[in-house]
Design a protein around this motif. Structure first.
Motif, PDB file in Angstrom:
ATOM      1  N   ARG A   1       0.826  -1.205   0.000  1.00  0.00           N
ATOM      2  CA  ARG A   1       0.000   0.000   0.000  1.00  0.00           C
ATOM      3  C   ARG A   1       0.861   1.256   0.000  1.00  0.00           C
ATOM      4  N   ALA A   2       1.908   1.236   0.814  1.00  0.00           N
ATOM      5  CA  ALA A   2       2.790   2.397   0.888  1.00  0.00           C
ATOM      6  C   ALA A   2       3.490   2.643  -0.442  1.00  0.00           C
TER       7      ALA A   2
ATOM      8  N   LEU B   1       1.702   9.157   4.951  1.00  0.00           N
ATOM      9  CA  LEU B   1       1.842   7.833   4.359  1.00  0.00           C
ATOM     10  C   LEU B   1       1.278   6.760   5.283  1.00  0.00           C
ATOM     11  N   ALA B   2       1.541   6.881   6.585  1.00  0.00           N
ATOM     12  CA  ALA B   2       1.035   5.901   7.540  1.00  0.00           C
ATOM     13  C   ALA B   2      -0.491   5.926   7.599  1.00  0.00           C
ATOM     14  N   GLN B   3      -1.083   7.119   7.583  1.00  0.00           N
ATOM     15  CA  GLN B   3      -2.537   7.214   7.602  1.00  0.00           C
ATOM     16  C   GLN B   3      -3.154   6.592   6.355  1.00  0.00           C
TER      17      GLN B   3
ATOM     18  N   ARG C   1       5.532   1.074  12.438  1.00  0.00           N
ATOM     19  CA  ARG C   1       5.229  -0.204  11.771  1.00  0.00           C
ATOM     20  C   ARG C   1       5.414  -0.073  10.262  1.00  0.00           C
ATOM     21  N   LEU C   2       5.006   1.067   9.738  1.00  0.00           N
ATOM     22  CA  LEU C   2       5.142   1.295   8.306  1.00  0.00           C
ATOM     23  C   LEU C   2       6.607   1.220   7.878  1.00  0.00           C
TER      24      LEU C   2
ATOM     25  N   PRO D   1      11.062   4.354   3.321  1.00  0.00           N
ATOM     26  CA  PRO D   1      10.175   4.958   2.319  1.00  0.00           C
ATOM     27  C   PRO D   1      10.757   6.186   1.629  1.00  0.00           C
ATOM     28  N   HIS D   2      11.413   7.078   2.379  1.00  0.00           N
ATOM     29  CA  HIS D   2      11.938   8.295   1.748  1.00  0.00           C
ATOM     30  C   HIS D   2      13.056   7.964   0.763  1.00  0.00           C
ATOM     31  N   ALA D   3      13.906   6.987   1.105  1.00  0.00           N
ATOM     32  CA  ALA D   3      15.000   6.603   0.207  1.00  0.00           C
ATOM     33  C   ALA D   3      14.461   5.917  -1.040  1.00  0.00           C
ATOM     34  N   TRP D   4      13.418   5.105  -0.870  1.00  0.00           N
ATOM     35  CA  TRP D   4      12.814   4.438  -2.032  1.00  0.00           C
ATOM     36  C   TRP D   4      12.166   5.457  -2.958  1.00  0.00           C
TER      37      TRP D   4
END
Length: 291
Positions: A176-177, A194-196, A204-205, A217-220
């Motif tokens: 989902r993220a 993003l978590a919401q 957890r995300l 997530p930010h690096a991806w």
């Protein structure tokens, strides 16, 4: 400057060919991924890289292969550095080519790479022939025959997936993220947002995302933007416009990340991908250089 990169893009297939050298004890590439298939051969020296949680040392004659999304880096551990030749195969082209090769095969092929580092002399020979045919602008028939030879040998090293298969590495939260980041590529998305969107908390995300994709997530997201930047630059779009369109702060911001991932500035990549004269790559130890 002893580091250099020569890059060309074949207009018929979209395949990029890269001939590069990095001096000894150099940090060649930061961890990054591509949206293309990579197949290359080490020409000289020791090419050290980490991928799939394993360190690999590629020596002359060995073939290294990565599928889209495989995170990898690059280092030159020996004083004489390393030289290599690489082909970047577009997924759409590869699928169509393999479908023609295996007309009675398993439906629409979605190939994955089985082993990252291979000691296969026939594959090495086929890779070198295909590289030279494209990089040296051989006539169309020669290029076609060389690519067919590469596909025939490469097929022994592929895994076959079905379109409906879910990625077993990615739990639902991570998928989902990832989908949210792709859909909001140009926006300045925070972890809370993003978590919401994923119905979870930021901690957890982050754990789920790193476990699934190997990066936070930010690096991806930065790697996704860089991948799209390569596509736009290859179309001839100026780096200033690419930086603005993809959410980078400015052209220098794009340039710093682009060199760390690919060893070449956006401007030099744009020029070479569009048939310009190859230029020496910029030093990766100078992250504040011009884009």
């Amino acid at each position: 400057m002893n580091n250099w990169i020569h890059l060309l893009r074949d207009p018929h297939t979209g395949i990029e060919t890269l001939h590069a050298h990095f001096q000894g004890h150099a940090h060649a590439y930061d961890p990054h991924w591509h949206d293309t298939y990579l197949i290359g051969i080490t020409e000289q020296g020791v090419q050290r890289f980490n991928s799939r949680r394993v360190r690999h040392d590629s020596t002359p004659g060995k073939v290294f292969m990565l599928e889209p999304g495989d995170i990898h880096d690059g280092d030159a551990p020996s004083p004489d550095g390393f030289t290599y030749r690489m082909l970047y195969l577009q997924p759409d082209w590869l699928e169509q080519a393999l479908a023609g090769l295996y007309r009675d095969g398993p439906g629409r092929p979605l190939p994955g790479i089985g082993t990252v580092l291979n000691d296969d002399p026939e594959l090495a020979r086929a890779t070198l022939l295909a590289f030279n045919a494209l990089h040296q602008h051989e006539v169309q028939l020669v290029r076609d025959m060389a690519l067919d030879g590469l596909l025939a040998r490469l097929s022994h090293h592929l895994r076959w997936h079905r379109p409906q298969e879910a990625d077993p590495r990615a739990p639902l939260i991570a998928r989902r993220a990832r989908d949210f980041l792709v859909a909001h590529l140009h926006q300045d998305v925070g972890l809370e947002t993003l978590a919401q969107a994923c119905d979870t908390d930021r901690f957890r995300l982050t754990r789920a995302f790193k476990a699934a994709y190997g990066l936070a997530p930010h690096a991806w997201l930065i790697q996704l933007r860089l991948s799209r930047a390569r596509q736009l630059l290859a179309l001839g779009i100026p780096p200033l416009h690419v930086a603005h369109d993809l959410g980078f702060a400015d052209q220098s911001h794009l340039g710093r990340w682009f060199r760390r991932a690919y060893g070449i500035s956006p401007g030099a990549y744009r020029q070479q991908a569009n048939g310009g004269v190859p230029q020496p790559c910029t030093s990766l130890q100078d992250p504040l250089g011009q884009a």
